[in-house]
Structures are given as C-alpha cells and as structure tokens.
Write a protein that holds these residues in place. Structure first.
Motif, PDB file in Angstrom:
ATOM      1  N   SER A   1       0.850  -1.191   0.000  1.00 10.80           N
ATOM      2  CA  SER A   1       0.000   0.000   0.000  1.00 10.80           C
ATOM      3  C   SER A   1       0.882   1.237   0.000  1.00 10.80           C
ATOM      4  O   SER A   1       1.673   1.446   0.914  1.00 10.80           O
ATOM      5  CB  SER A   1      -0.933   0.028   1.213  1.00 10.80           C
ATOM      6  N   ILE A   2       0.755   2.038  -1.059  1.00 13.81           N
ATOM      7  CA  ILE A   2       1.409   3.341  -1.100  1.00 13.81           C
ATOM      8  C   ILE A   2       0.421   4.333  -0.497  1.00 13.81           C
ATOM      9  O   ILE A   2      -0.698   4.486  -0.989  1.00 13.81           O
ATOM     10  CB  ILE A   2       1.769   3.730  -2.550  1.00 13.81           C
ATOM     11  N   THR A   3       0.820   4.995   0.574  1.00 13.49           N
ATOM     12  CA  THR A   3      -0.163   5.770   1.341  1.00 13.49           C
ATOM     13  C   THR A   3       0.431   7.064   1.880  1.00 13.49           C
ATOM     14  O   THR A   3       1.641   7.189   2.069  1.00 13.49           O
ATOM     15  CB  THR A   3      -0.722   4.925   2.501  1.00 13.49           C
ATOM     16  N   HIS A   4      -0.477   8.022   2.142  1.00 18.68           N
ATOM     17  CA  HIS A   4      -0.110   9.258   2.837  1.00 18.68           C
ATOM     18  C   HIS A   4      -0.699   9.281   4.246  1.00 18.68           C
ATOM     19  O   HIS A   4      -0.508  10.256   4.986  1.00 18.68           O
ATOM     20  CB  HIS A   4      -0.636  10.477   2.064  1.00 18.68           C
ATOM     21  N   LEU A   5      -1.420   8.222   4.617  1.00 13.73           N
ATOM     22  CA  LEU A   5      -2.118   8.210   5.899  1.00 13.73           C
ATOM     23  C   LEU A   5      -1.332   7.439   6.958  1.00 13.73           C
ATOM     24  O   LEU A   5      -0.976   6.276   6.749  1.00 13.73           O
ATOM     25  CB  LEU A   5      -3.509   7.587   5.743  1.00 13.73           C
TER      26      LEU A   5
END
Length: 550
Positions: free
Chosen positions: A486-490
């Motif tokens: 998962s590529i995420t900003h969260l």
C-alpha cells in the motif's frame, strides 16, 4: 510474491535494489519523492510499453529486474505453453536501450511484450487511482460476480464455443455473399465456359493448326517446288540419281587400289542411299498434297476462334485459355453446390448455438445464485468503513446478442444514503466512496483469484481517521492470503504494515536522485510522527506514532 526489485538508470533513480517480504508492506514518502517513479519502473517490468524519456542517462541502458517466488501459484502450464523455464524464483528483466528499443527476458529467455504482460497480470495486480474508475464499468462488475460464482471454467468453455460460432457465422456470410455475387455472374460465366469448352482446347493445338493452314494455303507453290525437286532427282539425262549411279561406278573401280579410295567409295554409297530416301519422301509428299478449300476454310475458322478467345481473355497462349476454362469450371461447380454448403453451415451453426445457450443458462444460474451473497457482503463491509446505509441493486437481464461474457446485461446500482435513489456508481458515488467500494471488492476477489501480489496506490484517498484505520485492517487481513503493498499518505494505514519502506529524494553533486529504504522501528516512529504533525517533531506526535504502532 515479489521478493526483490532492482532498478537502474530510470527517471530519477540512479540505482536501487530492495528486497521485500510477504505480508503487508507500506510505502510512504513526501509528495514528489518518486513513489510514482517506483510504480512506473515496476509497470515496465510487467509489460508496459517503454519510452526513451524514461532513461536517466540517455547514453546508458535502463535495466529493471524483479524476482518473484512463484512455486505455489500453479503457473507451470503458462511456462510450458510459452516454452519458458519454470523456476521457483523467477527473474523478470526489462532493458530499455538508448536507441529506444526494449528487450524483455524471463529467466534469461527473451520474450515478446505480450507474453511478459500476460505473465505480469498473473503475478501482480497494481491498483492505481485511475483503475478505481474500472469499478464503474460493467465488465469489471461482471468479473467480480463471475469470480464469486466460480465461473472461470464455464466462461472458458463458453468463449471457445463462441469463437467457433463466430468463425462458422463468418464463413456462412462469406458463402451467402459469394452466392449473391455468383448469381449475378452465373449466366455470363456459363456463357464463357461453354464458349471455351466448345473450342476443344488442347496444348499445342494453335501451332499445329497454323502449320496446317500454311500448307493448305500455299498448296500450289509447294506442289510446284516438289515437282521441280523430283525432276532434278529423276531427270533422264542430268537427274541426280543417274549421275550418282555413274559416280558410284567410277569410284568403285578405285576402291581396290587404296584404303582412302575405299573410304571415299563408302561415303558415296551412303550419299546414294540418302538420295534414294529423299527421292522416296518427295514422291510421298507429292502423293499426299492436294488442294482442299473446305478444309482450309475449316482450319481458318478454328484459328480465328482461337485468336478471338485470346483477345477476349487478354492472353497469348492456349494454355492460359485452358487455365481460365478450368477456373470457370470450378466456379460453376462451387455455385452448383452452394446451396448444400450453406445448408450444412446453417445446421452446424444451430448446433453450436444450442451449446452456447446451454452454457449461457449455466453461467446465468450461477451468477444469479451469488448476487444476494455479493450484495450482503458488500453492504456489510462498507458498513465497517463508515457507510452504514450503503446499498446495492444488482440485477441481470437477457441480452439479444452473444457477448464475450454470455448474454447477460448487468445493472449494478448504488446508493450511499437512506432515502436516496439508486444510480450508476460513476454518477452517485464520490471519490472516497469509490475507494472504499473498490477496496472491499478487491478483498473479495483476493479470496477467489488467488493472485500472488496486489499493490494499492493511494486507495485510501478521500478518507481519514477511523475509516482509514479500518481500511488498513482490511488490507492487513488480505495479506494473510497474499502479499499486499500500500502506497499511502495516511499514518493510520502506514502503521499497520508488517514492513515499512520510505521513498525519498537526495541531492548528490547537484543531481537529484530518488531512493528507497526499509525503516527500522525507531525510524518508523519518526516517519509516522512527521506524517501526523509535520517536520517539526512534537512529543505528542511521537507519542501518537508509538500508540499507532502498538
């Protein structure tokens, strides 16, 4: 699963080599750090078309190499079908040359891009934000239903039958078109065929007729010359036969004196025999030649017929006329048998159609059976993601035409709120709602498709807080059965990963480079704290980060 990724000379990546484990892997980094570059490189090794602009150094080739552990995924038939070595750890390599050309290899065996792409589809599902829009398309929705209905084998049989049906249908139409054209040309073709058949064409007949015509047309001159020749041979005083007789007598008297006279005598004897034969043939020619005006007229008519046929068909040889006659004869035979061929083709089509209809009924029955289960599962899962009033209306209706998936038209309608009318997903669902719907669908598909690896690119866009935490839990649950990225900003999502990688930029000698590294436990706390509160680390942000990790 993807166990290692190596990238060199690609975009902002100079050289990158990173290993991955099973489970749930999260990738974070600031906007613009190069996460999209990482995805781009991975997409290339999975079969995406290359672009010369991808090269960091235009004078050097770009190499992207990925290692996959594939032993337990049943890919042996694919490798055998494409004549590839099946290895427990399979190495896929893509090279982009400075010339713009690219090469692809699977376990060091060169492969075409379509084969690489097909293999890539069996190894990783890269889900980008763009792909979320697929959710709104009927093909994707029907794929979901078929996965739950375990329709793969029936669909495979149906597609094979449909291919045969469409082939037979095309051939039938070609026969009908041929018949329509043949009917228009039939009378004229029969006329041409009868004309050629009545000419009794044979190889060499033109030359023979021309020779016969020349003799009959010049019979007086030929008779006159033959008569002169006969007179020269048989004249009483100076005829060649009389003179030859005297010559034989003279020379025969010398043959006993010397061997050379004997040889000369033998040669004269031979000439005498030849002259006698010539005399015999002249007499036969004279007896055999006579004027025959009616035969001359008949031969002239045959020649004119041949000349006219050659002109009409624009050919130079009788052999070419014979070939045209044979072609016209074949056309006439085909035309005469077209009705039988068309009837046989229609019968074969009916049989194939019946088989298709049987498979269509089976496909629809299994689809209809799982739709209530799918509806319930989607609504329950979305309820856990902050959409307690989400509801679906999923129905099948009969299509008039055969499609690649059968004869079902799918209606897949959605409502996010109580009292709201159901509508098409692309019209009534927001971006955040689509992300959550896509995640629960991917989680469902993962159980049935048994794909080794899935990579989510910011599927949590548009959500935050507790909902993002629940989405992370779903991805982590998925990772029990498969490798999940998962590529995420969260930070809520990043904290759930079994492994955490950071993509970042660095400047070396005034050159910007993209790098990636695995974070330690302490580094993860710092990264999460920065995601929570920015670059300036506060005690509360660090405490919150530790709490998320625990």
């Amino acid at each position: 699963m993807l166990s290692n990724l190596s990238i060199s000379n690609y975009a902002l990546i100079d050289s990158l080599n990173v290993g991955f484990d099973n489970g749930f892997t999260v990738i974070t980094g600031e906007t613009g750090a190069g996460k999209s570059i990482l995805l781009g490189g991975l997409s290339l090794v999975l079969g995406k078309r290359a672009d010369l602009s991808s090269l960091r150094d235009k004078n050097e080739k770009c190499i992207i190499e990925a290692d996959f552990n594939i032993g337990q995924y049943g890919l042996m038939p694919f490798f055998e079908q494409n004549d590839l070595d099946h290895e427990e750890v399979t190495v896929v390599r893509r090279e982009i040359l400075p010339s713009g050309k690219s090469r692809a290899f699977v376990n060091d065996t060169p492969v075409r891009l379509d084969i690489l792409s097909e293999l890539g589809n069996r190894l990783i599902d890269i889900h980008s934000q763009h792909q979320t829009l697929e959710l709104t398309e009927n093909d994707f929705q029907l794929k979901l239903i078929d996965a739950l209905a375990e329709n793969a084998e029936n669909l495979s049989k149906y597609k094979a039958q449909l291919q045969s049906y469409q082939k037979e249908e095309k051939e039938l139409q070609q026969l009908i078109d041929f018949q329509n054209n043949a009917d228009k040309e039939q009378d004229y073709n029969f006329f041409l065929l009868n004309e050629l058949e009545s000419a009794n064409l044979k190889e060499g007949m033109l030359e023979a007729l021309e020779a016969q015509y020349e003799q009959l047309n010049n019979v007086e001159f030929i008779t006159e010359q033959l008569s002169k020749g006969n007179q020269l041979i048989n004249g009483e005083q100076i005829g060649l036969l009389n003179l030859m007789t005297e010559l034989k007598q003279v020379i025969s008297k010398l043959s006993g004196f010397n061997e050379k006279y004997a040889d000369l005598n033998a040669r004269i004897q031979s000439v005498a025999i030849e002259l006698d034969d010539i005399n015999g043939e002249l007499e036969l020619f004279q007896e055999g030649i006579e004027a025959n005006p009616s035969l001359l007229e008949e031969i002239n008519a045959k020649l004119q017929l041949l000349y006219n046929l050659q002109k009409k068909h624009n050919v130079q040889e009788v052999s070419e006329l014979i070939k045209i006659r044979e072609e016209l004869s074949e056309k006439a035979f085909e035309t005469a048998n077209l009705d039988d061929k068309i009837a046989a083709k229609k019968e074969a089509l009916t049989e194939l159609k019946n088989k298709l209809e049987t498979l269509i009924i089976l496909l629809r029955k299994r689809r209809t059976a799982v739709i209530p289960k799918l509806k319930k599962q989607l609504e329950e899962d979305l309820g856990q993601l902050g959409m307690p009033s989400a509801s679906f209306q999923i129905t099948l209706s009969n299509s008039e035409t055969f499609k690649i998936t059968g004869k079902d038209d799918l209606s897949f309608l959605f409502s996010a709120n109580k009292g709201s009318a159901h509508g098409l997903l692309k019209k009534v669902a927001s971006g955040g709602e689509l992300s959550r719907i896509m995640l629960v669908i991917k989680a469902l598909l993962a159980k049935y498709e048994k794909l080794p690896t899935i990579m989510f690119d910011e599927i949590d866009t548009g959500v935050s807080g507790e909902i993002s935490n629940r989405m992370a839990m779903i991805m982590r649950e998925m990772s029990r059965e498969m490798q999940v990225f998962s590529i995420t900003h969260l930070p809520q999502v990043a904290s759930q990963g079994n492994q955490h990688y950071k993509v970042y930029k660095s400047e070396e000698a005034e050159v910007t480079k993209t790098n990636m590294r695995k974070l330690s436990e302490e580094e993860r706390i710092v990264e999460l704290a920065q995601m929570l509160g920015g670059k300036e680390l506060s005690e509360s942000a660090l405490a919150h980060a530790k709490q998320l990790l625990n």
